[in-house]
Design an enzyme around this catalytic site. Structure first.
Site, PDB file in Angstrom:
ATOM      1  N   GLY A  92    -107.032 -60.006  13.950  1.00 41.21           N
ATOM      2  CA  GLY A  92    -106.737 -61.336  13.382  1.00 41.21           C
ATOM      3  C   GLY A  92    -107.929 -62.277  13.421  1.00 41.21           C
ATOM      4  O   GLY A  92    -108.176 -63.024  12.468  1.00 41.21           O
ATOM      5  N   LYS A 102    -106.301 -67.866  29.157  1.00 40.34           N
ATOM      6  CA  LYS A 102    -104.848 -67.636  29.295  1.00 40.34           C
ATOM      7  C   LYS A 102    -104.401 -68.280  30.599  1.00 40.34           C
ATOM      8  O   LYS A 102    -105.059 -68.101  31.641  1.00 40.34           O
ATOM      9  CB  LYS A 102    -104.536 -66.137  29.309  1.00 40.34           C
ATOM     10  CG  LYS A 102    -105.280 -65.323  28.259  1.00 40.34           C
ATOM     11  CD  LYS A 102    -104.695 -65.477  26.873  1.00 40.34           C
ATOM     12  CE  LYS A 102    -105.529 -64.713  25.846  1.00 40.34           C
ATOM     13  NZ  LYS A 102    -105.088 -64.914  24.473  1.00 40.34           N
TER      14      LYS A 102
HETATM   15  N1  SAM Z   1    -107.628 -61.631  18.672  1.00 45.16           N
HETATM   16  C1  SAM Z   1    -106.878 -60.414  18.388  1.00 45.16           C
HETATM   17  C2  SAM Z   1    -106.284 -60.569  17.013  1.00 45.16           C
HETATM   18  O1  SAM Z   1    -106.335 -61.666  16.444  1.00 45.16           O
HETATM   19  O2  SAM Z   1    -105.781 -59.597  16.470  1.00 45.16           O
HETATM   20  C3  SAM Z   1    -105.822 -60.134  19.418  1.00 45.16           C
HETATM   21  C4  SAM Z   1    -106.427 -59.804  20.745  1.00 45.16           C
HETATM   22  S1  SAM Z   1    -105.254 -59.249  21.912  1.00 45.16           S
HETATM   23  C5  SAM Z   1    -104.538 -60.706  22.481  1.00 45.16           C
HETATM   24  C6  SAM Z   1    -106.264 -58.776  23.226  1.00 45.16           C
HETATM   25  C7  SAM Z   1    -107.086 -57.533  22.961  1.00 45.16           C
HETATM   26  O3  SAM Z   1    -108.043 -57.435  24.008  1.00 45.16           O
HETATM   27  C8  SAM Z   1    -106.305 -56.228  22.966  1.00 45.16           C
HETATM   28  O4  SAM Z   1    -106.473 -55.571  21.730  1.00 45.16           O
HETATM   29  C9  SAM Z   1    -106.914 -55.405  24.108  1.00 45.16           C
HETATM   30  O5  SAM Z   1    -107.074 -54.034  23.779  1.00 45.16           O
HETATM   31  C10 SAM Z   1    -108.280 -56.061  24.250  1.00 45.16           C
HETATM   32  N2  SAM Z   1    -108.891 -55.926  25.580  1.00 45.16           N
HETATM   33  C11 SAM Z   1    -108.350 -56.196  26.786  1.00 45.16           C
HETATM   34  N3  SAM Z   1    -109.257 -55.940  27.764  1.00 45.16           N
HETATM   35  C12 SAM Z   1    -110.395 -55.557  27.138  1.00 45.16           C
HETATM   36  C13 SAM Z   1    -111.678 -55.184  27.591  1.00 45.16           C
HETATM   37  N4  SAM Z   1    -111.980 -55.179  28.884  1.00 45.16           N
HETATM   38  N5  SAM Z   1    -112.602 -54.835  26.677  1.00 45.16           N
HETATM   39  C14 SAM Z   1    -112.323 -54.833  25.355  1.00 45.16           C
HETATM   40  N6  SAM Z   1    -111.117 -55.172  24.873  1.00 45.16           N
HETATM   41  C15 SAM Z   1    -110.167 -55.541  25.745  1.00 45.16           C
END
Ligand code: SAM
Length: 363
Positions: free
Chosen positions: A231, A312
């Protein structure tokens, strides 16, 4: 009664109240009472009328992270059970609100409700009063058109029940220009997630229309940490930027076919770009202190010029947590000789989180 009323996200009343109290204390203003009842989506501060002019000069909407709108409250008007409900509002505006705002007229008015599910049933009532009130205020010559009129304060009428309306005003340059602080953004049909609206709102709020033209340009480089399903990447691509999307998850295939996106299945906390990028955005779900530390490292090491990220906030005492994270970020950037401009807001599209914009001011 005179004071302040804030529109806030439901459940964040206490944080917004403590934050406002902090700024009032800094200005040497003592609030008579601060009402921040959970789930009302409003914070109401009573203060001596003598303190209002000073508060109006010192309290800045842009500095209030948890406020979606900053209004100067004159009082609550009780409406009759039946008959003309508009007349008492118009009379109060003429007799009291003009004096409270120190003007002869207003730029317009918004009929609003608190942003809660239970208040939604009052929306129809607000609409039914809106046109008749406009007619009466026009007859009273309180809504002039023409040069300079747009800069006059704006009337805000917050319906809290079908019998009570809070009558307040906003200074146009020190408030949110959207009714109830809710932006009208359309969800793009091709966007892979609703959180695309968070980044779009952040660009509008932190950059505004003029800076959006110069700071979101085709050919710029960007990194999206925690990008999937895409997104936020969608917004960067919309502006023609090259995006490195860092996430172990799957990214939307339509974004990949834009030719602008490189998807790396790497850890956001260890990934580093080869060169400084124009923008780094981050929506990873992690403890605020850990995200703020990562963002600070990027700024101090010169990996990005601008960043927008979410903190968050599932914990209690969110105001204190945010204050600590941002104070530390600013201090570390300053002592590294990399001063920054920082803006933070709980946006309409944010849930239990806030959005932060940081720009290196030497770049
Ligand atoms: N901004 C995104 C969108 O608009 O579609 C949504 C992001 S979602 C809330 C959080 C994302 O962070 C997830 O896809 C998860 O896989 C990723 N994530 C969490 N920890 C991470 C890390 N250490 N390194 C890379 N990605 C990570």
């Amino acid at each position: 009664m005179s004071g302040i009323v804030l529109h806030v996200r439901q459940g964040f009343e206490d944080d917004a109240g403590r934050e406002l109290d902090h700024f009032l204390s800094l200005a040497g203003i003592h609030a008579q009472s601060i009402e921040s009842k959970t789930d009302t989506a409003l914070v109401v501060v009573a203060m001596s009328p003598d303190d209002v002019p000073k508060a109006r000069q010192t309290i800045q909407y842009n500095n209030l992270i948890f406020a979606r709108q900053l209004l100067w409250l004159a009082d609550t008007v009780t409406l009759p059970h039946e008959g003309d409900r508009v007349a008492p509002i118009a009379e109060f505006i003429k007799d009291t609100l003009l004096r409270a705002a120190g003007v002869n007229a207003f730029s317009g008015f918004f009929f609003e409700t608190p942003d809660t599910d239970t208040s939604k049933e009052l929306t129809g009532f607000c609409k039914s009063l809106s046109r008749p009130l406009e007619n009466v205020l026009n007859k009273m010559k309180l809504l002039p058109k023409g040069k300079g009129a747009a800069n006059l304060p704006r009337i805000h009428l917050i319906m809290t029940s079908n019998k009570t309306v809070m009558v307040a005003f906003a200074d146009v340059i020190n408030s949110n220009s959207w009714p109830m602080g809710i932006p009208r953004l359309r969800f793009p049909a091709n966007a892979p997630s609703r959180s695309t609206l968070k980044l779009e709102e952040a660009f509008h709020v932190f950059l505004g229309p003029e800076r959006m033209k110069t700071e979101l340009k085709s050919g710029m480089t960007s990194v999206d940490l925690g990008a999937c399903p895409g997104g936020w990447t969608y917004q960067l691509v919309k502006h023609g930027m090259f995006v490195t999307a860092v996430d172990n998850g799957s990214i939307d295939s339509k974004l990949m076919s834009s030719g602008l996106v490189t998807h790396l299945r790497e850890d956001a906390f260890t990934y580093r770009p080869y060169d400084m990028v124009d923008w780094m955005v981050c929506d990873v779900v992690e403890q605020p202190a850990k995200i703020a530390d990562l963002m600070t490292n990027w700024l101090v090491k010169g990996y990005c010029r601008n960043t927008i990220f979410n903190l968050k906030l599932p914990m209690k005492k969110r105001f204190e947590e945010v204050d600590q994270c941002l104070t530390e970020l600013k201090a570390r950037c300053r002592s590294a000789g990399k001063p920054v401009e920082v803006k933070a807001k709980q946006l309409y599209h944010d849930r239990k989180e806030i959005t932060v914009f940081v720009r290196r001011i030497d770049s």
